[in-house]
Every structure is written in C-alpha cells, then in structure tokens.
Design a protein around this motif. Sequence first.
Motif, PDB file in Angstrom:
ATOM      1  N   LYS A 150     -39.697   3.952   0.286  1.00 16.71           N
ATOM      2  CA  LYS A 150     -38.966   5.039  -0.432  1.00 16.71           C
ATOM      3  C   LYS A 150     -39.736   6.241  -0.497  1.00 16.71           C
TER       4      LYS A 150
ATOM      5  N   ASP B  80     -29.336  15.448  -8.072  1.00 21.09           N
ATOM      6  CA  ASP B  80     -28.831  15.107  -6.728  1.00 21.09           C
ATOM      7  C   ASP B  80     -28.417  16.352  -5.992  1.00 21.09           C
TER       8      ASP B  80
ATOM      9  N   ILE C  44     -28.733  12.227 -11.763  1.00 17.41           N
ATOM     10  CA  ILE C  44     -28.569  10.797 -11.614  1.00 17.41           C
ATOM     11  C   ILE C  44     -29.940  10.392 -11.766  1.00 17.41           C
ATOM     12  N   ASP C  45     -30.189   8.941 -11.893  1.00 13.81           N
ATOM     13  CA  ASP C  45     -31.429   8.166 -11.984  1.00 13.81           C
ATOM     14  C   ASP C  45     -32.282   8.129 -10.792  1.00 13.81           C
ATOM     15  N   MET C  46     -33.144   8.876 -10.658  1.00 14.59           N
ATOM     16  CA  MET C  46     -33.791   9.220  -9.178  1.00 14.59           C
ATOM     17  C   MET C  46     -34.578   7.787  -8.808  1.00 14.59           C
TER      18      MET C  46
ATOM     19  N   LYS D 181     -33.545   4.716  -9.146  1.00 10.48           N
ATOM     20  CA  LYS D 181     -32.543   3.804  -8.753  1.00 10.48           C
ATOM     21  C   LYS D 181     -32.054   4.222  -7.396  1.00 10.48           C
ATOM     22  N   ALA D 182     -31.959   5.697  -7.109  1.00 10.91           N
ATOM     23  CA  ALA D 182     -31.573   6.533  -6.095  1.00 10.91           C
ATOM     24  C   ALA D 182     -32.446   6.223  -4.821  1.00 10.91           C
TER      25      ALA D 182
END
Length: 545
Positions: free
Chosen positions: A157, A477, A484-486, A488-489
């Motif tokens: 990631k 995003d 959003i929760d980065m 988790k993304a």
Amino acid sequence: MTGQLSGQPILILREGSQRTKGREAQSMNIMAAKTVANAVRTTLGPKGMDKMLVDSLGDVVITNDGVTILKEMDIEHPAAKMMVEIAKTQDDEVGDGTTTTVVLAGELLKRAEALLEQDIHPTIITSGYQMAAQKAVDILDNIAIPVSEDDEEMLRKVAATAMTGKGMALGKDIFPLLCVRAVTAVLEDGVADIDDIKVEKIVGGTVGDSELIEGMVIDKERVHPSMPKCVENAKILLSDAAIEYKKTSVDAEISITSPDQLQAFLNEEERMLKDMVDKIKDTGANVLFCQKGIDDLAQHYLAKHGILAARRVKKSDMEKLARATGGSIVTSLDDVEEGDLGSAGLVEEKKIAEEDMMFITGCENPKSVSLIIHGGSEHVVDEVERAVHDALRVVGVAMEDKKVVAGGASPEMEVALGLRRYAATVGGREQLAIEAFADTMDIIPRTLAENAGLDPIDALVSLRAQHEKGKKTAGLDVNTGDVIDMQKAGVIEPLRLKTHAVKSAAESATMILRIDDVIAASTPKGGRGAPDMPPGMGGMGDMEM
C-alpha cells in the motif's frame, strides 16, 4: 553601495553591483519562492497534471515528479534555488513528497508576508515557525501507525500510494509487489540500500511485462560467438584486470633484426594470453565478467574452454554482481582462490527488444536484484522509472523506521488542528506565527481538491469536521470528493515523508525570512554572473503568481 566622508561619496562595491535591502529584499525573495511553489503545485496528488519540459537541445521530459521538474527548470534566482535544494534533499532522504515540501515552504512564506505587513518582526515569525515545526513532528509521531518489515500487504500500500498519479494506471497492480520484494531482498540489518537494486529500462512491450529478477541483468553480450549462450551451475569470476598482454608503463623500443625474433615475440604474446586463460580455467570458473578489455586471442581460448565471458562491465554492475553472486572482485589472476568465485543457478544471454542482455539468475540469497521495466516509448519508460524509484525509496524508509501514516491529507489536517490548540497555549506574538503555520497545512487538502476539480472550501470544511470528531485517519477521496478513512482505503505513506517535509519547509522558509539584504555582484563581460536584483526574477518573470 556608498558611504559619505566630508560630503565625498566613497564607493564600496564594484561598479555595476546591485543591492536590495529591507522589506524590498524580503518581498523579492518571498515572491521567487512562491513562484517556484506555484509552478509545481498543480502536480500534487493522484489527480495532479503533468509538465512538459523542453531543454536547450530540444530534449523533452514529461513528468509530474516535483524534483524532476525543478531540476529541469533553468532557475537562477538564489531564493528560488533554495526551494530546488529542499526538493532534492527530500528526494534523497525519503524519495517522495518533494512537491509537498515545496508547496508547504511557499505557503509558509506567503503567510509570513501577511505577518510582516502587520509589522511583526521576522525573528518572531521564524521563532514561531520553529516551535510549530517541532510540535508538528510530535503530533505526526503520535498518529503514526506501526508496521513491520514482514507486513507485505501494508508495504504494498505504501508503494502503491507513492506511484499513484505518476502515469502508472497499467502497472499499479504489479509494481507495488515487485518493489516490496526487491527492497526485502536487499534489506540488511534493518537498512535498505536501493543502490543494490538495478533498474533496467527497455523500450518495447507494455508496462505489464515488467519483472523482478532475483539476481542481475547486465546490458552486455558474450564477447565471442563460439562461447556458450547458457551456463548452468555457473561459477563466476569477477575480474577488474584486463585479459590482455601487458604493455610497458614507460616508453620502450624493441629492436627486431630477423623474422625469427619477430616470430618469437608474437609467440611470447600468445603464450602470455594462453597462460592467463589457463589460470582462469584452473580456478574452476565457467563464466567471466571483466571490467576491462579481453584480447581477441584470449576470447578464442576462452571459447575453446567453454567459458562464457563479457567485457567492459561497468564498475557499479561489477559491485552489484559481487553482492548478488557472493563472489569477490579480483585485481590479479595470480592469486584467485575458489572462495573468490561467485555462483548462480543460470547465466544466460537473451535478446530483449532487439538488445542482447545477460541474465544471472538462481543466486543463493542474492543481496542485489534487478528490476526490468518495459514500456511502449522512451517517455513512458522514463516516467515509470521515476515512479519506481519513489516507490522503492518509500518502502525502504517504511521498513527502516517501521512507522507509517495515513495519506489523503489526513496527517496535515490533524497537524493543523493540533497546532491551533497549541497556539492558544503560547503567549506573545509567536502565537500568530504558529496559527499561520497551522493555516499553511491546509494548503495540502485544498490543493488536492483543486487538482481533482472539486470545491476546495467544501472539501476543507468536511475534512476539518471529521478530524474534530476524532477521526485521525480521515482523508479526502479525490475520486468522489467524500471524506473517508484513508487507512482502510489503503492510502499509506511513511512517517518520515511527512516529518521531513514539515521540517525542511520550515527551515527553508526561516532561512529566506531572515535575509534582509541582497548584494548582487556585477556581471563580468561575456559571462554569466549573479541574476539581476531587482526587478529581474532570474528567468522566472514569465511565470504566473
């Protein structure tokens, strides 16, 4: 620059020198730094635009890599050059975040300019900035996420985040994994030296054809067509001594008076070469990589013994070969031992996109690996190489520090929030500088939103609201405009990227703010001297602010 003595002017500087001082000098320097920041600002983030740079020879570079853009720009203004230097330092230290660093430094100076107009002294501003930078580093450290060097998923990631937006749409699935495996292979004692990873560019095929070789690939071919193309269970001799007969180091003449003497001379040369080849054969080596030349006759003898040889191999490649195969580079053929030889499962010459290349694979525990990048054109391959360099570096940094943070402007927003709380506890005028530093951090989410075609005010307000609710990994995003929760993304960056960017931006802004006098020497006739001060901006006057 003159002084007065009894009404008589005294010249101190050479004629033609220019001096700018006080607020005018500060404004000129701030303007130059802001111009550089604005030049790269549109490249920030996954939706950032590219720049086309054409040099004086007509060579074209298309990229959105901040440090590459700044290196290619012909910048003359001294303050603008300082911005280029912080981008280079960020690239050397972390490998990514160069645009972030420059944009932050430019925004810090913009905010400082507003404080200067309120008659706040530069020393107070720089003191506040230094306090804020230290506090920002502490805040970032508190929100860091621990990561281990075995956590391949998280490291992938990190690599994917570094490569996003760099023309990597086709390679986004394969390159993060290749980069993580390459860095893992060369990791030693918790330190990853990416110089041990050789990146070989090949124009031909698609980006998806790129591959990682657990060994070495060198851009060389066998020196003689009769040599074997493929050697299994290779015993590899690495030599930086030429396989040629030695010439005298001083001028000498040889007097030959008869054909017999000439024949004897030629026979001796041949015997010397044959002895050298026999020494190589006696070591048990069946592959030879030579840093210098191999004589034609020596090539013939090597081919007869079935030894695969390559000559004029670059020194850097020789060092990587030594690390990959476990061999030693020998300087003399007289004292070669079996322990000096490297080993590989297979040494093979292959033709890749019309080029003959040597593949050394099947190495036992290689400490040097090769990454082969394919692409449809030279510009594509160059841009992919820049993205791969960034990814390799950030993965290495994440492995070394074992700490990462969420991306998508979530760390910057958390820092801005923390600094505003901290500013309220600090008395005096430094509080204004700390608040200005907090406002500066907002430039990252604002720019990400602008570059994605979103409304920056809406994005900023939504992001701030989520962070005030305690959602520390909430980020923007850029595809949907939602917060959003980065984590988790899967948008993850190394902690060092953020801390180094903040510290470098603060240091460069501080240095530029402390300058209140610019003395430019006169330009010598027919040569380039210092840039004109003012009104010239050193070849940057046409840029928009």
